[in-house]
Motif scaffolding. Structure first.
Motif, short mmCIF file in Angstrom:
data_model
loop_
_atom_site.label_atom_id
_atom_site.label_comp_id
_atom_site.label_asym_id
_atom_site.label_seq_id
_atom_site.Cartn_x
_atom_site.Cartn_y
_atom_site.Cartn_z
N UNK A 1 -1.86 -7.92 10.81
CA UNK A 1 -1.74 -6.58 10.26
C UNK A 1 -2.40 -5.65 11.26
N UNK B 1 -0.23 6.11 11.30
CA UNK B 1 -1.62 6.19 10.84
C UNK B 1 -2.56 6.64 11.96
N UNK C 1 8.40 -3.86 7.75
CA UNK C 1 8.00 -5.25 7.89
C UNK C 1 8.42 -6.06 6.66
N UNK D 1 0.84 -1.19 0.00
CA UNK D 1 0.00 0.00 0.00
C UNK D 1 0.88 1.24 0.00
#
Lengths: 231, 231
Positions: A63, A69, A26, A14
């Motif tokens: 996840x 975020x 990651x 993403x």
């Protein structure tokens, strides 16, 4: 149970607005592990398959939500929404030919902050929380004035500062000890994660919502989408 | 850079209120990888050390926010705070000898929800979001009535439902497609993560804050700590 499985698309990382992948640390790390595992090992008949391992490793992985975020990713869009709410307040004042600064002095109760101060607090909580997570000094905001242009500049400065902070530092701050200094000098101890979840995010939404409520109470025509932002 | 390093304590998993470790899935998985890596490999002189690998793997890992902490971990304490705000409203009404239900009909603006409906919306957004993440049907809440006991029961039912949901399901929902059905039947598409960050958490705090603002506007003596909860 099938549809409850975590649906990850590992082929396409993403991308966010400034071009970094949300999970590049990651991914880089998992690649390194796969390289090790794909070497032949001594146990007879055991021959790890990097593709299988990749699925096994990544498919089982949780996840989650990154610190970035949950901080910058909330503060910046809602500061923009707050700015748009104020614009609608100004348009309302101009249409009814009163000074928009009148709106900035409105309060829910005599011992609550007025609208200008609610905006100041939203900027303060967003910039201080983001700065604490990034281990930087927060941007110096000027003394709060009750004028719309000054408050819009304050919001713009806050957004610019928050967006300038390094993503990796913020993402590494979940377990770091941080101290939020109240106006009376008291320092509240948190970790980065508890700062966000138990203090800064609730505080931030409190002040943005109260600004919305004050404008609605004053008659400004707003709808919930003005608070949430246009999708 | 030293103090900015992610400070993890891997010896002691964090325990939450219902006894599960926040990161037990992660830890279990990392153990599995370490077992593989600790086997001898063919490359001459290469002898992986599980302890070093453990540090290498975990030290580089981003500690983030779990979906559970960002949903149940916010909704439940703030629903409790909302319940306590209402209790103070009832005490205020009793001291001044008016019917507490009068408070429940107060609004910021004629076309905004009243206090009872704000409480209903806080419960709805919390229960529906948590249910979507857990892939369960949300608890059926009764028709909204303008009585304090009914609203307190509504909050209690919401908390009980949210706390009954399986942590692992919620933690696996970050990338799962979920659809939030508006009252007009429109379905808004999200992933679990975007549902929380762009919709449900902002909506939830909107309604809790507006309940606080309405009570303050009515004269109930509340302070910010009543909104944030006592630490």
């Amino acid at each position: 149970m099938g549809r409850k499985v975590c649906q990850q698309d590992h082929g396409q990382s993403r991308q966010n607005s400034n071009g970094h992948s949300n999970d590049h640390l990651f991914s880089t790390h998992v690649q390194a592990v796969i390289v090790q595992l794909s070497r032949p090992v001594l146990r007879p008949g055991f021959r790890p398959d990097a593709r299988l391992w990749r699925g096994g490793i990544e498919g089982n992985f949780e996840v989650t939500i990154s610190m970035y975020d949950a901080s910058v990713g909330l503060f910046v869009p809602y500061l923009r929404n707050l700015s748009a709410l104020l614009d609608k307040g100004v348009a309302y004042a101009e249409a009814r030919k009163f000074n928009p600064a009148v709106l900035l002095g409105m309060r829910m109760a005599p011992d609550m902050y007025d609208l200008a101060q609610q905006i100041g607090e939203a900027c303060r909580h967003a910039t201080v929380a983001a700065a604490l997570l990034a281990d930087r000094e927060p941007v110096a905001l000027p003394v709060l004035e009750h004028d719309m242009a000054g408050l819009q500049a304050r919001i713009a400065t806050s957004i610019e500062f928050i967006e300038s902070l390094p993503r990796a530092e913020i993402n590494a701050a979940a377990e770091r000890n941080v101290f939020f200094r109240l106006k009376n000098g008291t320092e509240l101890p948190f970790t980065g994660r508890t700062l966000l979840l138990t203090f800064s995010v609730p505080q931030f939404f409190f002040h943005v919502t109260t600004a919305y409520d004050l404008l609605r109470h004053a008659g400004v025509e707003l709808v919930k989408k003005d608070y949430l932002g246009r999708r």
